[in-house]
Motif scaffolding. Sequence first.
Motif, PDB file in Angstrom:
ATOM      1  N   ALA A  11       0.866  -1.110   0.047  1.00 51.49           N
ATOM      2  CA  ALA A  11      -0.067   0.237  -0.146  1.00 51.49           C
ATOM      3  C   ALA A  11       0.778   1.280   0.012  1.00 51.49           C
ATOM      4  CB  ALA A  11      -0.765  -0.103   1.334  1.00 51.49           C
ATOM      5  N   PRO A  12       0.344   2.287  -0.691  1.00 51.07           N
ATOM      6  CA  PRO A  12       1.349   3.444  -0.766  1.00 51.07           C
ATOM      7  C   PRO A  12       1.400   3.999   0.527  1.00 51.07           C
ATOM      8  CG  PRO A  12      -0.539   3.592  -2.220  1.00 51.07           C
ATOM      9  CD  PRO A  12      -0.495   2.471  -1.504  1.00 51.07           C
ATOM     10  N   LEU A  13       2.652   4.600   0.876  1.00 50.86           N
ATOM     11  CA  LEU A  13       2.832   5.259   2.115  1.00 50.86           C
ATOM     12  C   LEU A  13       2.372   6.553   2.197  1.00 50.86           C
ATOM     13  CD1 LEU A  13       6.646   4.299   2.371  1.00 50.86           C
ATOM     14  CD2 LEU A  13       4.935   3.589   3.617  1.00 50.86           C
ATOM     15  N   GLY A  14       1.968   7.000   3.163  1.00 45.61           N
ATOM     16  CA  GLY A  14       0.792   8.241   3.448  1.00 45.61           C
ATOM     17  C   GLY A  14       1.803   9.361   3.061  1.00 45.61           C
ATOM     18  N   PRO A  15       0.989  10.653   3.013  1.00 45.72           N
ATOM     19  CA  PRO A  15       1.688  11.806   2.604  1.00 45.72           C
ATOM     20  C   PRO A  15       2.835  12.451   3.513  1.00 45.72           C
ATOM     21  CG  PRO A  15      -0.381  12.374   3.656  1.00 45.72           C
ATOM     22  CD  PRO A  15      -0.399  10.913   3.992  1.00 45.72           C
ATOM     23  N   VAL A  16       3.666  13.089   2.578  1.00 49.58           N
ATOM     24  CA  VAL A  16       4.832  13.872   3.446  1.00 49.58           C
ATOM     25  C   VAL A  16       4.652  15.199   3.412  1.00 49.58           C
ATOM     26  CG1 VAL A  16       6.486  11.897   2.913  1.00 49.58           C
ATOM     27  CG2 VAL A  16       5.864  13.652   1.268  1.00 49.58           C
TER      28      VAL A  16
END
Lengths: 524, 165
Positions: A55-60
């Motif tokens: 799953a894509p990692l969260g926002p930065v």
Amino acid sequence: MSEIENPGRRSLLKGLIGAPFIGAIWGGAIFKSRRDQSIREEILKELNIEVETPAPLGPVSGDPIRIGIIGYGIRGKQLAQALGFLPQADLKALKEAALANKNDRRYQDFISQENLNVRITGVCELFDVRAEEAIDAGTTDNNKPKRYRTYQEMVESKDIDAVIIATPDHLHAPMSIAAVKAGKHVYVEKCMTHNVAETYELYDVVKNSNIVFQVGHQHRQTQSYITAKDIIRKKVLGHVSLVQTTTNRNTDNGAWQYHIHEKASPETIDWEQFLGPAPKIPFNKEHFFRWRKWWAYGTGLSGDLLTHDFDSINCILNMGIPKYVTASGGIYTHRDGREVPDVFQVTMEYPDFSTGSSQEPGKEKGMTFLYSATLGNQYNRGTLLMGHDATMSLGATLEVHADRASTRYRDLMRQGIMDDDTPVFSYNPAQGVDAVTSATAKYFAQKGLLYTYRDGKRVDSAHLHLKEWLVCIRNGGKPSCGIEEGFEEAISAHMATLSYKTGKRVEWDHSQRKIVNLSEEEMI
Amino acid sequence: MKNMLSDRSYAAPMLALRLAIGWRFLFEALVKLYNPGWSAKGYLLSSEGWFSFFFHWLAGNETLLRAVDFLNTFGLLFVGLGLLLGLFYKAATITGLVLLSLYYLAHPPILSNSGIPAEGNYFLVDNVLILTVAMWALLKFRTNLTYGLDGYILSKKGERISQTA
């Protein structure tokens, strides 16, 4: 009918002389395609492996996280690069290398790396030349890193949110503990600690804090390892009785015989701080640059390279700390005054562990994790997970071979749908050719430690590992190699070192959560 | 040339060579055609030698790669059918020469080449090059005129011309 009577028909028959073959060829091709397809479908249905994309990692997004780099040697520099920071001279060199060799994608990989929205606001490096380089790397239009003379000063600073520790092993725990106590998030390189006692201390400090702690086992981001987890979950291999992991290197660099900088001197190196908790000895350039060769600073092959293999298997099997560890070896190929062995074999016993069984209940139980290392030969022996039903070879790519004597695949073997020569599952997320420059880099790349792939694009796995840590700092969550995993990694590695040093089989008691058969003196 | 082709002792082996190579091409085309997952990507990426940059470039672009996959499959099909039927023979053999030359350049049998496992030992001359030379010979020995639909069509045209005349 004679030719003279009907020359046109004769000509047509001659003209169609090749036509009958077409039917045969077409039939053969359809038969082959259907057979191949049905074998493929049958095998995939039986194995039911999912090639998982994480799953894509969260926002930065948000304010930049302010990073302090502690240690800017070989690994510190690589981690800064994975964060998006390189000294100007290195960037130029990468660009020139890419221009000279079109297969060299390191420059392209670097400039297309995602912006992680961080600033390097502090640098703590004991060698002046490297400190200057680190400051150069971290300098941007609106930021210039401050040089801190001690890590204590850095972790107390209000300008630092998180630290990356890439120092010799004997400083990992004191620095991590100080940082956590000061409320800083920590990314620390392996081996997480230098000895057993400080492993407990660090564990307790992190557990009683709210900081995000990550150990630098970047292969946890490698796509093939993520797929391997599904293979184990689906019991494709059956009961795994033996895991074989290896280190195979044959260069001076691979044996930690690193370059000693010409500007190294007591004036340019803070020797007292380097020694830290280590025995006090006079200034020694070789100890500073080649610290991995001495027990006072490093953890030998156990802490340095076994930990990667241990953690890569632990992230797949979740087998934890072994019950027994035995180790042996010696200094056989680099007799240069070093203390740590360069040929090293470790067996870790898990008498109660099982990955599941296709045979009658109770027949199979227990596993050995074997680590075999030499710094005198670089033939790639690879990583193997050997089960009753199949064997998985694992690195940047992944292959599964069914076992001829398998219980689960007995019928498929008999029908000729499976055989033990052809892999029943093969997965190469790269499907490409990469330019890897040095023998040591190749060693890491083969193990999936250097690069992984996301959406077909090559990505530095350390970049993803750092990103995971940063995303957890911003948005909460638990990184993949936190203090629990780090504790298991460090204790298992220290058990191997202690076994080598004492010549004893070292025993771990899970209920007491401690090594039970060594005295206090032997534990040091 | 005409004398040689009218002599069965020459025509028979040339025809056999044509049918054998046609078989090879057609079967290869059909296996690719019936395998929707097939792609030349791996083959292109493993290219070595002087022109590898070109083949890597083809593999690196999705649109180009799809075009390469299509042209390769249908090129092989065209050559295979052309040789087996003796139809559009000149175009088929020239297409065959182009395809074989590209295969050769993608994996030239130079001493340093280590990419594709081979069943023998090669230096500059390999099976692909021999096939290329054989394809050239086929282009020159026009067995299609006697044993092919091209010959039949030509003879029919000739008949029409003589009838109208």
